[in-house]
Design an enzyme around this catalytic site. Structure first.
Site, PDB file in Angstrom:
ATOM      1  N   ARG A   1      19.123   2.739   2.856  1.00  0.00           N
ATOM      2  CA  ARG A   1      19.494   2.477   4.617  1.00  0.00           C
ATOM      3  C   ARG A   1      19.672   1.854   5.433  1.00  0.00           C
ATOM      4  O   ARG A   1      20.402   1.673   6.299  1.00  0.00           O
ATOM      5  CB  ARG A   1      18.323   2.852   5.993  1.00  0.00           C
ATOM      6  CG  ARG A   1      17.361   4.136   4.925  1.00  0.00           C
ATOM      7  CD  ARG A   1      16.200   4.948   5.627  1.00  0.00           C
ATOM      8  NE  ARG A   1      15.215   4.026   5.032  1.00  0.00           N
ATOM      9  CZ  ARG A   1      13.931   3.642   5.624  1.00  0.00           C
ATOM     10  NH1 ARG A   1      13.906   4.336   7.012  1.00  0.00           N
ATOM     11  NH2 ARG A   1      13.467   2.114   5.452  1.00  0.00           N
TER      12      ARG A   1
ATOM     13  N   ASN B   1      14.854   8.112   4.852  1.00  0.00           N
ATOM     14  CA  ASN B   1      14.201   8.780   3.835  1.00  0.00           C
ATOM     15  C   ASN B   1      13.309  10.713   3.867  1.00  0.00           C
ATOM     16  O   ASN B   1      13.241  10.726   4.988  1.00  0.00           O
ATOM     17  CB  ASN B   1      13.272   7.856   3.833  1.00  0.00           C
ATOM     18  CG  ASN B   1      13.368   6.358   2.849  1.00  0.00           C
ATOM     19  OD1 ASN B   1      14.599   6.541   2.538  1.00  0.00           O
ATOM     20  ND2 ASN B   1      12.986   5.691   3.140  1.00  0.00           N
TER      21      ASN B   1
END
Length: 91
Positions: free
Chosen positions: A20, A38
């Site tokens: 990320r 996520n």
């Protein structure tokens, strides 16, 4: 230029490896806005809005940088919503 919304789900060992944060870092180099998060099933979902070419280039740069962790990619396209501002991590 027509804006699109690209949703990409990455499978593999994509959580807990800086995926990320890498996406956020790379997003700054492309004229896109969106989110990365996520998901509970251990995948990562990326949403990007911008010109189709910019979205594709962004996704390819992320794939290239994180290739050793990715085992599968699903991409879908829609019309842009215009709701995305900047690029951020959701969770």
């Amino acid at each position: 230029m027509k804006r699109v919304r690209m949703t990409v789900v990455f499978r593999g060992q994509v959580q807990g490896v800086g995926f990320r944060y890498t996406a956020c870092e790379l997003a700054a180099a492309f004229p896109v806005s969106g989110t990365v998060e996520n998901l509970p099933d251990t995948t990562v979902r990326l949403v990007a809005e911008g010109a189709k070419e910019a979205c594709e280039a962004f996704a390819e740069a992320l794939r290239a940088r994180m290739a050793r962790f990715i085992r599968g990619v699903e991409v879908s396209w829609e019309a842009a919503t215009g709701k995305e501002q900047g690029f951020q991590i959701l969770r």
